[in-house]
Write a protein that holds these residues in place. Structure first.
Motif, short mmCIF file in Angstrom:
data_model
loop_
_atom_site.label_atom_id
_atom_site.label_comp_id
_atom_site.label_asym_id
_atom_site.label_seq_id
_atom_site.Cartn_x
_atom_site.Cartn_y
_atom_site.Cartn_z
N LEU A 43 48.45 102.77 1.14
CA LEU A 43 49.28 101.84 1.15
C LEU A 43 48.63 100.49 0.69
CD1 LEU A 43 51.92 99.44 2.80
CD2 LEU A 43 49.83 99.31 4.16
N ARG A 46 49.94 92.43 5.26
CA ARG A 46 49.40 93.94 5.45
C ARG A 46 48.91 94.01 6.43
NH1 ARG A 46 45.44 94.66 0.16
NH2 ARG A 46 47.40 94.36 -1.40
N GLU A 79 50.13 97.77 8.51
CA GLU A 79 48.92 98.96 8.63
C GLU A 79 49.71 98.86 10.19
OE1 GLU A 79 45.33 96.97 5.69
OE2 GLU A 79 44.92 97.35 7.54
N ALA A 90 53.77 105.16 4.92
CA ALA A 90 53.98 103.71 4.48
C ALA A 90 54.80 103.19 3.94
CB ALA A 90 53.04 104.06 3.52
N GLU A 91 55.36 104.09 3.11
CA GLU A 91 56.99 104.09 2.87
C GLU A 91 57.29 103.31 3.65
OE1 GLU A 91 55.52 106.92 2.47
OE2 GLU A 91 56.40 107.19 0.31
N VAL A 105 56.21 100.45 5.20
CA VAL A 105 56.57 98.82 4.38
C VAL A 105 57.83 98.70 4.41
CG1 VAL A 105 56.89 98.18 1.64
CG2 VAL A 105 54.64 99.47 2.88
N LEU A 128 54.99 103.75 -4.08
CA LEU A 128 54.51 104.74 -3.41
C LEU A 128 54.75 106.45 -3.30
CD1 LEU A 128 54.58 102.66 0.89
CD2 LEU A 128 52.55 104.04 -0.49
#
Lengths: 591, 94
Positions: free
Chosen positions: A45, A88, A92, A102-103, A106, A150
């Motif tokens: 990420l 962020r 996280e 991560a995708e 986000v 990503l």
């Protein structure tokens, strides 16, 4: 093996491996990661966000050097978002606590921002709304940039598919379905959506089998699972057993051969079975340029309804005149100079898009609200842009312009006046265009049907939009299961209105067409021809079926069918009478 | 400790608190060790996070409450308030 039931919106059967899309339509293959990969995911990420920030910064420098700091700084602000410690830490946290990929993390965080802004936008004065909605669109743009980093490739994956798949999603954006290539996307099935949703209409148009409105099922399936979509029955089968697979393979082949049978009548004329055959002009309803080919493949004589809403959906800005023009021109080039193409001006409900200026968000009753031509008459720049493009494109063929949802004479006259103003503007600017395009109106509001004799003095043709006419006449939304039974094309009130419109057109000697779903059903063909219609417009796929009925039908018997049907008191009586007649006229009729 | 320093600031920028303002504000806030919070009614934002500032949806005319809490608060509050109260900023968004 699991069966899921939904609404069949586009026929055919398809079998293939599943491609599961994230709820928001972005291709995210894994929503979660194993606990031991969480830290690696966080690093991934951070890297993606750093890259995006770096890209934004280098764009800033490039633009600052080239055209000055005003534009450059736009990207400085973008970079600051990618480096935003608040953003962020939120993302996280989702990765660490929920084990989101991560995708997915986000996407969730940014979609929440977007939702917050959109909700806020609904509550603020109209003049500030566009600015706030623009910010939410900018968040979506930021999301796409991070996801592209990503995923390691651009997110417009549909065009890059190499192997055939069945797409499963919560919902699909119209712009997603537009990119579907029927060779690689065999079918799709979605959790939400109804049979009049834009996506459903497009699936039908692209002739991809589709089932929508299934309800929650994405948690029961993983990418790569074998699935069957039965667009005839509205069924999705996950992980079918051998027997089921075989059965559906047979069904699929049987359906394909039905398509072949219709091909055999493609080049035969659409004329009745009378001693002096009466020609019935069959036209196609289209939305996308590639459907112009479907019209030709199925033997349509032209386009009776070219929907233009597609140009407006999922855009952060209104389409430019050039975008309109090039879409229209490409259809005209496919159809040639002499086939008619009826372009309908924007017919969107205010509920369908939030980006358009002047849209009223949160109308209590959008179907009775600011939509379609009403919206256009309140947004003259937007309307004129489209009219200019239509008039310019008209030099390439037999273009006709049609206004939707006209409910008063004043509206119709305003549209015509505006069209004339646009012609003057083009004339003054020395831009090539066609002056004598034919002008028509949709008749889809009962008030317009009742005033059809007056309306006929103002236009060159009518086109009866039965879907809306039925909904407004019976005051029933067919997507509302509590009242859907009231929505009946065969309701005597609807038939009377259609008859009034046809008679008004005949007296005024103007053309009249039916372009709603009613004209695509074999059941209604004898009735419509009997009422005097000599033009029908339907989705290209339906044209061979309609022609099949017409070629065995005699006008005198059709007139008798219409006369008898108009004497019946209920929708049920009309339907069963029409079914009986169709069986007599065309014993092999489907259903 | 005296608790946070507080200042009420009226947004007069015609676009409201837009991206460029958020970026400039958060960058400036990041230079101080003090915690910076901006409130719009019930909603509050971390002054060092441009996204959270955007989510305040501060339109022209909005009264924002700026709170700075920490050792360099007295030094930070004037420049930060000035950014929020600036008449135009530049007219662009990201």
């Amino acid at each position: 093996m699991e069966y899921k039931y939904g609404i069949a919106v586009s026929p055919g059967v398809a079998i293939g491996p599943a491609l599961v899309l994230d709820t928001e339509g972005v291709l995210i293959q894994h929503r979660t990661v194993p606990p031991d990969q969480v830290e690696a995911e966080v690093v991934r990420l951070q890297k993606a966000l750093d890259e995006a920030a770096e890209d934004a910064r280098s764009t800033r420098e490039r633009l600052t050097a080239k055209i000055g700091p005003t534009f450059g700084n736009i990207f400085g602000a973008q970079a600051s978002v990618f480096q935003d410690p608040g953003l962020r830490s939120q993302v996280e946290t989702l990765i660490r606590i929920q084990y989101y990929s991560a995708e997915y993390a986000v996407s969730r965080v940014i979609r929440d921002f977007v939702k917050t802004l959109e909700e806020a936008a609904r509550k603020i004065p109209e003049h500030s709304r566009a600015e706030i909605l623009r910010r939410s669109a900018e968040f979506i743009d930021l999301e796409r940039q991070v996801l592209a980093n990503l995923l390691g490739h651009p997110t417009d994956t549909f065009t890059n598919l190499t192997e055939p798949v069945v797409i499963l999603a919560n919902d699909l954006m119209p712009s997603d379905t537009a990119d579907f290539n029927p060779r690689t996307v065999r079918a799709f099935a979605t959790e939400s959506g109804g049979n009049t949703s834009h996506t459903a209409i497009l699936a039908g148009a692209l002739e991809i089998p589709a089932v929508v409105g299934i309800g929650r099922f994405l948690t029961d399936v993983s990418g790569g699972d074998m699935v069957i979509v039965d667009g005839e029955e509205g069924v999705l089968i996950i992980d079918p057993d051998e027997d089921t697979l075989r059965r559906y393979e047979d069904k699929r082949i049987a359906l394909l051969s039905r398509v072949d049978r219709y091909e055999s009548i493609r080049d035969k004329p659409a004329v009745t079975n009378d001693a002096t055959p009466v020609p019935i002009r069959l036209l196609g309803n289209i939305e996308l340029a590639q459907e112009a080919e479907h019209c030709l493949e199925r033997g349509a004589e032209g386009v009776g309804l070219y929907r233009t809403e597609f140009l407006y959906l999922n855009k952060t800005a209104d389409p430019t005149e050039e975008e309109h023009y090039s879409a229209y021109a490409s259809v005209l080039h496919k159809l040639g100079p002499s086939r008619p193409v009826v372009i309908r001006t924007l017919d969107l409900g205010a509920d369908k898009f939030s980006s358009l200026s002047g849209t009223v968000a949160g109308e209590k009753n959008p179907f009775l609200g600011l939509r379609s031509v009403r919206l256009c008459l309140r947004n003259l720049d937007l309307f004129k842009t489209q009219l200019r493009a239509i008039l310019r494109a008209a030099v390439h063929g037999d273009v006709r312009v049609m206004f939707p949802m006209i409910s008063t004479m004043d509206e119709l006259r305003q549209c015509k006046t505006l069209l004339n103003e646009v012609k003057e503007d083009l004339e003054d600017a020395g831009v090539p265009f066609k002056r004598d395009v034919r002008v028509g109106t949709m008749i889809e509001v009962p008030s317009a049907a009742l005033l059809a004799d007056f309306m006929a003095r103002e236009v060159d043709f009518f086109s009866i939009g039965t879907n809306d006419l039925i909904q407004y006449t019976l005051a029933a939304d067919r997507n509302n299961e509590n009242v859907a039974n009231l929505y009946q094309p065969s309701d005597p009130a609807v038939l009377r209105l259609i008859q009034m419109v046809v008679q008004a057109a005949q007296r005024a000697q103007i053309e009249v067409n039916v372009c709603g779903e009613m004209s695509g059903e074999q059941l209604f063909i004898p009735l419509l021809v009997g009422m005097g219609l000599r033009q029908l417009s339907a989705t290209p796929r339906k044209i061979p079926e309609i022609k099949q009925v017409i070629r065995v039908l005699q006008v005198t018997e059709a007139q008798e069918v219409a006369r008898r049907a108009l004497g019946l008191e209920t929708a049920r009586q009309v339907s069963s009478y029409l079914r009986e007649q169709l069986r007599r006229i065309l014993p092999q009729a489907v259903d | 400790m005296n608790g946070p320093m507080r200042r009420t600031v009226r947004v007069i920028n015609p676009l409201g608190l837009h991206w460029r303002v958020a970026e400039q504000f958060s960058r400036t806030a990041g230079r101080y060790t003090s915690a910076v919070v901006v409130r719009n009614g019930e909603t509050s934002a971390d002054g060092k996070s441009p996204t959270s500032l955007i989510l305040l949806v501060a339109l022209p005319g909005t009264e924002l409450v700026l709170e700075v809490d920490g050792p360099d608060a007295a030094m930070a509050i004037d420049p930060l308030a000035a950014i929020l109260a600036a008449p135009s900023g530049e007219d662009y968004t990201i």
